[in-house]
Design a protein around this motif. Structure first.
Motif, PDB file in Angstrom:
ATOM      1  N   PHE A  89     -16.963  32.222  62.463  1.00  0.00           N
ATOM      2  CA  PHE A  89     -16.905  30.769  62.647  1.00  0.00           C
ATOM      3  C   PHE A  89     -16.512  30.064  61.361  1.00  0.00           C
ATOM      4  CE2 PHE A  89     -19.130  26.726  62.154  1.00  0.00           C
ATOM      5  CZ  PHE A  89     -18.623  26.014  63.213  1.00  0.00           C
ATOM      6  N   ASN A  90     -17.159  30.424  60.274  1.00  0.00           N
ATOM      7  CA  ASN A  90     -16.871  29.747  59.006  1.00  0.00           C
ATOM      8  C   ASN A  90     -15.508  30.124  58.451  1.00  0.00           C
ATOM      9  OD1 ASN A  90     -19.327  28.133  57.942  1.00  0.00           O
ATOM     10  ND2 ASN A  90     -20.226  29.986  58.783  1.00  0.00           N
ATOM     11  N   ILE A 146     -19.764  32.608  52.372  1.00  0.00           N
ATOM     12  CA  ILE A 146     -20.494  33.353  51.344  1.00  0.00           C
ATOM     13  C   ILE A 146     -21.955  33.530  51.749  1.00  0.00           C
ATOM     14  CG2 ILE A 146     -21.183  33.375  48.926  1.00  0.00           C
ATOM     15  CD1 ILE A 146     -18.223  33.844  49.396  1.00  0.00           C
ATOM     16  N   GLY A 147     -22.554  32.494  52.321  1.00  0.00           N
ATOM     17  CA  GLY A 147     -23.940  32.606  52.761  1.00  0.00           C
ATOM     18  C   GLY A 147     -24.123  33.631  53.853  1.00  0.00           C
ATOM     19  N   ALA A 148     -23.134  33.738  54.768  1.00  0.00           N
ATOM     20  CA  ALA A 148     -23.223  34.720  55.841  1.00  0.00           C
ATOM     21  C   ALA A 148     -23.048  36.139  55.316  1.00  0.00           C
ATOM     22  CB  ALA A 148     -22.173  34.421  56.911  1.00  0.00           C
ATOM     23  N   LYS A 153     -30.385  32.832  51.723  1.00  0.00           N
ATOM     24  CA  LYS A 153     -31.076  31.733  52.375  1.00  0.00           C
ATOM     25  C   LYS A 153     -30.691  30.382  51.783  1.00  0.00           C
ATOM     26  CE  LYS A 153     -35.078  33.635  51.630  1.00  0.00           C
ATOM     27  NZ  LYS A 153     -36.542  33.860  51.600  1.00  0.00           N
ATOM     28  N   CYS A 154     -30.503  30.318  50.470  1.00  0.00           N
ATOM     29  CA  CYS A 154     -30.169  29.037  49.821  1.00  0.00           C
ATOM     30  C   CYS A 154     -28.803  28.535  50.279  1.00  0.00           C
ATOM     31  CB  CYS A 154     -30.209  29.198  48.311  1.00  0.00           C
ATOM     32  SG  CYS A 154     -31.855  29.550  47.647  1.00  0.00           S
ATOM     33  N   LEU A 155     -27.817  29.437  50.325  1.00  0.00           N
ATOM     34  CA  LEU A 155     -26.476  29.045  50.753  1.00  0.00           C
ATOM     35  C   LEU A 155     -26.456  28.663  52.226  1.00  0.00           C
ATOM     36  CD1 LEU A 155     -24.238  31.650  48.889  1.00  0.00           C
ATOM     37  CD2 LEU A 155     -24.593  29.252  48.314  1.00  0.00           C
ATOM     38  N   LEU A 156     -27.179  29.404  53.053  1.00  0.00           N
ATOM     39  CA  LEU A 156     -27.242  29.071  54.473  1.00  0.00           C
ATOM     40  C   LEU A 156     -27.888  27.705  54.684  1.00  0.00           C
ATOM     41  CD1 LEU A 156     -28.314  32.519  55.963  1.00  0.00           C
ATOM     42  CD2 LEU A 156     -26.087  31.410  56.196  1.00  0.00           C
ATOM     43  N   LEU A 157     -28.936  27.430  53.950  1.00  0.00           N
ATOM     44  CA  LEU A 157     -29.602  26.133  54.069  1.00  0.00           C
ATOM     45  C   LEU A 157     -28.714  25.016  53.535  1.00  0.00           C
ATOM     46  CD1 LEU A 157     -32.250  24.932  55.067  1.00  0.00           C
ATOM     47  CD2 LEU A 157     -33.144  25.135  52.737  1.00  0.00           C
TER      48      LEU A 157
END
Length: 311
Positions: A89-90, A146-148, A153-157
């Protein structure tokens, strides 16, 4: 009287076999009496049940461990599935942002300040809007990718918060637009008429090109009427893009050779006729953002759960 030796032999116990104790020593009954068991017998009696309890306890621990292992495996599988969906998706999100940014840069480099119609907001051009929107979309998509991949957790949030802010901003603007539609309509007409005075002046190539394209393509002239240009030129004259048949200095001819339709109403009617396409585009944009928010929060929860149960 003393008993004879013959009588004593009657009551004498038979000798026990070698290695065996008499009956009362073995704890057996002797004339209705029970002898106390020895320490070894007592130890044997209580050792066996205690060992059985330990075995059952170890089996319970093993069963619980297998359940937790299975739960961790399932959580890891779910995390991997959400991870790949989030990344795909991203990646599409990021590629779309790069495309929007590229189109904006191309317009800024080749067409100047194309579609700058407002005199109050000269920087509000199509090129600048596309550049800003493309930059935001590219940055948000990059953080999500990058978060995926890193399962951070920080990047996803951060991705969730940025996308949520964009979604709330768009929703707020849409609500304000429909709530103050009449005021926005009147203000837009006044601002566009004010912008006509910048037509053909140095440094306003974008505004000049935008008005020429709109009047030619929509076959209209002026904001609310072709007479709007009379105040600009201080004469009975319109730009050549208002002519029914384009020719050099055709704007100096009689009004019968000009388009009579007002550009503001013509564009407004065109938007209303294509309102379904505009609505579908808005709904698709909102759906994509909601999917992004769902994927981000789902993966964040899966990462937290995996860290909690499988640490």
């Amino acid at each position: 009287m003393r008993r004879s030796s013959t009588d004593e032999s009657t009551y004498r116990c038979s000798p026990s076999p070698p290695g065996k104790e008499p009956g009362f020593a073995r704890g057996g009954p002797f004339f209705g009496l029970h002898a106390n068991p020895g320490p070894k017998a007592a130890q044997a009696r209580y050792t066996s049940p205690k060992g059985n309890k330990y075995v059952v306890f170890y089996l319970d621990l093993s069963f619980i461990f297998l359940l937790e292992l299975k739960r961790c495996s399932m959580a890891h599988g779910c995390l991997q599935g959400v991870k790949y969906l989030m990344f795909a998706f991203n990646l599409l999100f990021w590629l779309g942002g790069c495309g929007i940014l590229g189109v904006g840069i191309w317009l800024a480099a080749t067409q100047g300040n194309f579609a700058t119609l407002s005199s109050s907001f000269p920087s509000l051009s199509a090129a600048n809007l596309l550049i800003v929107a493309g930059t935001f979309v590219t940055a948000i998509g990059f953080v999500g990718c990058i978060g995926a991949v890193k399962e951070n957790k920080c990047l996803l949030l951060a991705f969730f918060v940025m996308l949520l802010l964009v979604f709330l901003l768009e929703t707020s603007l849409a609500i304000l637009f429909f709530a103050y539609a009449d005021k926005i309509d009147r203000y837009a007409q006044r601002d566009l008429k004010k912008g006509l005075h910048l037509y053909g002046t140095p440094g306003n190539v974008g505004l000049t090109n935008a008005w020429s394209i709109i009047q030619t393509d929509f076959r209209c002239c002026g904001v609310s009427n072709y007479t709007d240009w009379f105040e600009v030129y201080n004469a009975t004259r319109v730009p050549d893009s208002c002519c029914l048949e384009f020719s050099e200095s055709c704007g100096l001819h009689a009004p019968g050779t000009w388009w009579k339709a007002p550009c503001y109403e013509t564009v407004k009617v065109w938007l209303q006729e294509n309102l379904l396409a505009v609505g579908v585009f808005g709904l698709c944009t909102a759906l994509v953002q909601i999917l992004g928010l769902t994927f981000a929060m789902t993966m964040y929860c899966q990462v937290v759960k995996a860290d909690t149960y499988c640490a």
